[in-house]
Design a protein around this motif. Sequence first.
Motif, short mmCIF file in Angstrom:
data_model
loop_
_atom_site.label_atom_id
_atom_site.label_comp_id
_atom_site.label_asym_id
_atom_site.label_seq_id
_atom_site.Cartn_x
_atom_site.Cartn_y
_atom_site.Cartn_z
N VAL A 179 -89.00 102.18 134.77
CA VAL A 179 -87.76 101.78 135.53
C VAL A 179 -87.71 100.80 134.61
O VAL A 179 -86.52 100.02 134.07
N VAL A 180 -88.83 100.32 133.82
CA VAL A 180 -88.60 98.08 132.74
C VAL A 180 -87.59 100.49 131.62
O VAL A 180 -86.75 99.47 130.73
N ALA A 181 -87.58 101.42 131.16
CA ALA A 181 -86.79 102.32 129.82
C ALA A 181 -86.00 102.16 130.37
O ALA A 181 -85.32 102.23 129.70
N ILE A 182 -85.62 102.71 132.21
CA ILE A 182 -84.36 102.70 132.78
C ILE A 182 -83.72 101.37 132.46
O ILE A 182 -82.92 101.40 131.95
N ALA A 183 -84.20 99.92 132.58
CA ALA A 183 -83.23 98.81 132.20
C ALA A 183 -83.02 98.78 130.67
O ALA A 183 -82.13 98.28 130.40
N ARG A 184 -83.99 99.09 129.89
CA ARG A 184 -83.85 99.21 128.44
C ARG A 184 -82.89 99.90 128.13
O ARG A 184 -81.39 99.07 127.79
N ASN A 185 -82.63 100.75 128.62
CA ASN A 185 -81.30 101.56 128.38
C ASN A 185 -79.59 101.24 128.46
O ASN A 185 -78.81 101.23 127.91
N ALA A 186 -80.05 100.79 130.05
CA ALA A 186 -78.85 100.33 130.27
C ALA A 186 -78.06 99.26 129.42
O ALA A 186 -77.28 98.50 129.47
N VAL A 187 -79.64 98.20 129.54
CA VAL A 187 -78.59 96.98 128.82
C VAL A 187 -78.60 97.23 127.40
O VAL A 187 -77.70 96.75 126.67
N LEU A 188 -78.87 97.96 126.03
CA LEU A 188 -78.78 98.19 125.20
C LEU A 188 -76.97 98.76 124.80
O LEU A 188 -76.72 99.19 124.71
N ASP A 194 -70.66 99.76 125.79
CA ASP A 194 -70.34 100.78 126.45
C ASP A 194 -70.68 100.94 127.62
O ASP A 194 -70.03 101.93 128.37
N LEU A 195 -70.85 100.14 128.05
CA LEU A 195 -70.63 100.00 129.74
C LEU A 195 -70.58 97.99 130.27
O LEU A 195 -71.07 97.01 128.80
N SER A 196 -69.78 98.05 131.12
CA SER A 196 -69.75 96.37 130.99
C SER A 196 -71.52 95.65 132.05
O SER A 196 -71.85 96.17 132.46
N ARG A 197 -71.29 94.45 132.18
CA ARG A 197 -72.50 93.87 132.71
C ARG A 197 -73.12 94.72 133.79
O ARG A 197 -74.06 95.07 134.11
N GLN A 198 -71.55 94.50 134.72
CA GLN A 198 -71.66 95.16 136.33
C GLN A 198 -72.32 96.82 136.01
O GLN A 198 -72.64 96.66 136.93
N GLU A 199 -71.54 97.34 135.52
CA GLU A 199 -72.04 99.21 135.53
C GLU A 199 -73.34 98.92 134.75
O GLU A 199 -74.03 99.99 136.06
N THR A 204 -78.93 100.21 136.61
CA THR A 204 -80.05 100.07 136.97
C THR A 204 -79.88 100.36 137.99
O THR A 204 -82.02 100.73 138.39
N ILE A 205 -80.06 99.39 139.13
CA ILE A 205 -80.16 99.43 140.12
C ILE A 205 -80.01 100.89 141.08
O ILE A 205 -81.30 101.55 141.46
#
Length: 228
Positions: A179-188, A194-199, A204-205
Amino acid sequence: MGDLSGEGESADSVTQEHDESERGFYRGDDRRAQLVSVICDIIERDGVDAVKHALVGREAGCARTLVYRYFPSRADMLEAVTADFYLRLEKRLEAAGTQLQDQQQVENDAASEFLIGAIFEQLEESGLAALLLRANALISTEYTHYQDRIYKRYEKTWLNAYLDLGLEESMLRSLLDNVVAIARNAVLAWFRGDLSRQEAVNMTIVQSQALASATIDFLAGGQGSNSK
């Protein structure tokens, strides 16, 4: 990874270096907070291996002897980054009037969005350093032991609902790492634009919940097979 002990010298070996004139107007906790901020900037910009007492002191406008006084080793500097992030996150959650241990269902959409949203808000404030360190916890045996303490102090609370289902903690820790890896990719992706904060939060969810469901189904299937 590089040696975490420092730049090949101990704090004692540089104690004669004069630094009183370089302390500026920082004192006590303010100076420590400034040093942690500088360390975070270095990790984000140059990576973990670049964190050295001399560089931190130079960028903070003080001598390295002062950095040694707060953080005797590189491991201490890295630990401070992680601890500072979690303490700030905990205060953010408490300020919102919500305690994680009060959540009855970790998989509940509202609870997940609240938690992940709070994490993203803290990342926006603190930067990526703590997340990068958490995603690469095997920097050294010393730091891994510290990460275990962080897990027991904070992260294990988030998994209590799954632990109550009788799932093995080792498997859940592996799930948390993923899950941390998923969050890392989303945050980057968010930080790159490339993504909005909400996206990024939604991604991640959704991906985390899908991974958790798949893990539970897998374990349930394995337990069923073993019982036959």
